[in-house]
Scaffold this active site. Sequence first.
Site, PDB file in Angstrom:
ATOM      1  N   ASP A 192      14.382  43.144  59.308  1.00  0.00           N
ATOM      2  CA  ASP A 192      13.978  42.257  58.200  1.00  0.00           C
ATOM      3  C   ASP A 192      14.773  42.540  56.924  1.00  0.00           C
ATOM      4  O   ASP A 192      14.523  41.931  55.880  1.00  0.00           O
ATOM      5  CB  ASP A 192      12.480  42.373  57.922  1.00  0.00           C
ATOM      6  CG  ASP A 192      12.081  43.761  57.432  1.00  0.00           C
ATOM      7  OD1 ASP A 192      12.953  44.652  57.413  1.00  0.00           O
ATOM      8  OD2 ASP A 192      10.911  43.941  57.063  1.00  0.00           O
TER       9      ASP A 192
ATOM     10  N   GLU B 262      14.973  45.510  55.279  1.00  0.00           N
ATOM     11  CA  GLU B 262      14.535  46.689  54.508  1.00  0.00           C
ATOM     12  C   GLU B 262      15.459  47.872  54.797  1.00  0.00           C
ATOM     13  O   GLU B 262      15.912  48.054  55.924  1.00  0.00           O
ATOM     14  CB  GLU B 262      13.093  47.068  54.885  1.00  0.00           C
ATOM     15  CG  GLU B 262      12.060  46.167  54.263  1.00  0.00           C
ATOM     16  CD  GLU B 262      10.641  46.648  54.546  1.00  0.00           C
ATOM     17  OE1 GLU B 262      10.469  47.704  55.185  1.00  0.00           O
ATOM     18  OE2 GLU B 262       9.707  45.939  54.133  1.00  0.00           O
TER      19      GLU B 262
ATOM     20  N   ARG C 139      27.631  44.823  32.781  1.00  0.00           N
ATOM     21  CA  ARG C 139      28.024  43.740  31.861  1.00  0.00           C
ATOM     22  C   ARG C 139      26.810  43.019  31.272  1.00  0.00           C
ATOM     23  O   ARG C 139      26.931  42.335  30.279  1.00  0.00           O
ATOM     24  CB  ARG C 139      28.963  42.760  32.576  1.00  0.00           C
ATOM     25  CG  ARG C 139      30.369  43.336  32.711  1.00  0.00           C
ATOM     26  CD  ARG C 139      31.302  42.395  33.437  1.00  0.00           C
ATOM     27  NE  ARG C 139      31.046  42.351  34.862  1.00  0.00           N
ATOM     28  CZ  ARG C 139      31.726  41.623  35.738  1.00  0.00           C
ATOM     29  NH1 ARG C 139      32.711  40.857  35.313  1.00  0.00           N
ATOM     30  NH2 ARG C 139      31.447  41.654  37.017  1.00  0.00           N
TER      31      ARG C 139
ATOM     32  N   ASP D 249      40.857  41.532  25.632  1.00  0.00           N
ATOM     33  CA  ASP D 249      39.813  40.875  24.830  1.00  0.00           C
ATOM     34  C   ASP D 249      39.344  41.880  23.786  1.00  0.00           C
ATOM     35  O   ASP D 249      39.697  43.067  23.844  1.00  0.00           O
ATOM     36  CB  ASP D 249      38.659  40.354  25.695  1.00  0.00           C
ATOM     37  CG  ASP D 249      38.049  41.413  26.597  1.00  0.00           C
ATOM     38  OD1 ASP D 249      38.016  42.590  26.196  1.00  0.00           O
ATOM     39  OD2 ASP D 249      37.603  41.062  27.703  1.00  0.00           O
TER      40      ASP D 249
ATOM     41  N   LYS E  95      40.258  36.273  23.825  1.00  0.00           N
ATOM     42  CA  LYS E  95      39.814  35.636  25.080  1.00  0.00           C
ATOM     43  C   LYS E  95      38.500  34.905  24.870  1.00  0.00           C
ATOM     44  O   LYS E  95      37.644  35.386  24.146  1.00  0.00           O
ATOM     45  CB  LYS E  95      39.631  36.728  26.145  1.00  0.00           C
ATOM     46  CG  LYS E  95      38.948  36.269  27.416  1.00  0.00           C
ATOM     47  CD  LYS E  95      38.795  37.403  28.416  1.00  0.00           C
ATOM     48  CE  LYS E  95      37.356  37.853  28.551  1.00  0.00           C
ATOM     49  NZ  LYS E  95      37.151  38.899  29.559  1.00  0.00           N
TER      50      LYS E  95
ATOM     51  N   ARG F  41      35.531  33.198  27.374  1.00  0.00           N
ATOM     52  CA  ARG F  41      35.116  32.956  28.764  1.00  0.00           C
ATOM     53  C   ARG F  41      34.532  31.557  28.866  1.00  0.00           C
ATOM     54  O   ARG F  41      33.605  31.217  28.144  1.00  0.00           O
ATOM     55  CB  ARG F  41      34.097  34.023  29.197  1.00  0.00           C
ATOM     56  CG  ARG F  41      33.704  33.898  30.639  1.00  0.00           C
ATOM     57  CD  ARG F  41      32.998  35.112  31.195  1.00  0.00           C
ATOM     58  NE  ARG F  41      33.876  36.249  31.472  1.00  0.00           N
ATOM     59  CZ  ARG F  41      34.730  36.309  32.494  1.00  0.00           C
ATOM     60  NH1 ARG F  41      34.837  35.303  33.341  1.00  0.00           N
ATOM     61  NH2 ARG F  41      35.487  37.370  32.660  1.00  0.00           N
TER      62      ARG F  41
ATOM     63  N   THR G 153      40.856  37.425  33.503  1.00  0.00           N
ATOM     64  CA  THR G 153      41.172  38.088  32.232  1.00  0.00           C
ATOM     65  C   THR G 153      42.599  38.647  32.261  1.00  0.00           C
ATOM     66  O   THR G 153      43.391  38.423  31.333  1.00  0.00           O
ATOM     67  CB  THR G 153      40.141  39.220  31.987  1.00  0.00           C
ATOM     68  OG1 THR G 153      38.841  38.633  31.978  1.00  0.00           O
ATOM     69  CG2 THR G 153      40.403  39.955  30.688  1.00  0.00           C
TER      70      THR G 153
HETATM   71  C1  R5P Z   1      34.667  41.806  30.342  1.00  0.00           C
HETATM   72  O1  R5P Z   1      34.420  41.928  29.159  1.00  0.00           O
HETATM   73  C2  R5P Z   1      35.257  42.904  31.196  1.00  0.00           C
HETATM   74  O2  R5P Z   1      35.702  43.990  30.435  1.00  0.00           O
HETATM   75  C3  R5P Z   1      36.379  42.366  32.034  1.00  0.00           C
HETATM   76  O3  R5P Z   1      37.421  41.941  31.188  1.00  0.00           O
HETATM   77  C4  R5P Z   1      35.936  41.198  32.867  1.00  0.00           C
HETATM   78  O4  R5P Z   1      34.674  41.407  33.386  1.00  0.00           O
HETATM   79  C5  R5P Z   1      36.928  40.946  33.973  1.00  0.00           C
HETATM   80  O5  R5P Z   1      36.476  39.909  34.756  1.00  0.00           O
HETATM   81  P1  R5P Z   1      37.469  38.897  35.446  1.00  0.00           P
HETATM   82  O6  R5P Z   1      38.457  39.741  36.251  1.00  0.00           O
HETATM   83  O7  R5P Z   1      36.579  38.077  36.333  1.00  0.00           O
HETATM   84  O8  R5P Z   1      38.135  38.089  34.383  1.00  0.00           O
END
Ligand code: R5P
Length: 316
Positions: A39, A41, A98, A171, A194, A196, A228
């Site tokens: 199941d 677990e 995150r 970023d 950056k 998102r 990123t």
């Molecule tokens: C975000 O602030 C993290 O530091 C990474 O830059 C981010 O999570 C990377 O994610 P991805 O590869 O999907 O752009």
Amino acid sequence: MEVTNISVYAGSAHPELSQAIADYLGIPLGKVHHTQFPDGEIFVQFEENVRRADVFLIQPTCKKPNDYLMELLIMIDAARRASAARITAVLPYFGYARQDRKDKPRVPITAKLVANMLTAAGADRIITMDLHSHQIQGFFDIPMDHLYARPVLAPMLKKTLGPDPVVVAPDSGSAKMAMYYCDLLGAGFAVVAKRRLNATTVASSHLVGDVKDKVCVITDDLTSTAGTLCAAAKILKANGAARVYAAVSHCLLDATGKKRLLETPELEQLFVTDAVPIDDTLGGRIKVVSVAPLLGEAIKRIHVGKSVSSLFYPKN
Ligand code: R5P
């Protein structure tokens, strides 16, 4: 309770890293049985005595974060009920990191929830590496040793980048990490703005810093969809960078990330650690350096009560 021996056990997430840590410590990996019932677990049983032992449980909560987190919680519970003297949860990668703030209405702070769960299960101490944000340390009221991959990655980067490189934060959140790399590599600094757009797409619109004819390395805590890194690599090349590399502590590349990396020649090579399992289907595009000696040394020092902070600096 008096501590006797040190015991290291692997969760299911990364047996190879766990074995490498045990090898570094010169001890056999402890015997523990994990299985899943039909199941779904999870069941765990230590197959040897852990009474009074200083127990270290190795589990990066990556790739299948829910299963691996639950398994780790169950391992902690089993060790506690078996009278271990001290239980240290070793998360070379801390999944859910995150989700560390309430930046929109009606969202959770799951990193805090995970911290609560680990503590409630019975962890006495946490070892982790390159948390998405340092403030997560404050989510725990038990001791935490926060390690960094940069002392392990920096020597390899030095050899590759040559003189006068530029470290690039992809970023604003990664600017602090990039500054530490600048110090270690004697490098210049640049940062990309950056935004998102959604879980898999980002837009890198501005670059601050001079990268013309420079060898650049983008540094970050993790990559998943590679959005990123690839967006940053493109803007760097468009601004005249000679070559672009990237270094990340946690390589969580999924299918989208691998495809994106293959379709982005602007990014020459990615340096990563084995804090999470790496599949090598990208061949020469990825270079892996092991953090097993770093984690093994931290475990050894914690066991005998020595300082861990000397591990924050590279050996050469
Ligand atoms: C975000 O602030 C993290 O530091 C990474 O830059 C981010 O999570 C990377 O994610 P991805 O590869 O999907 O752009």
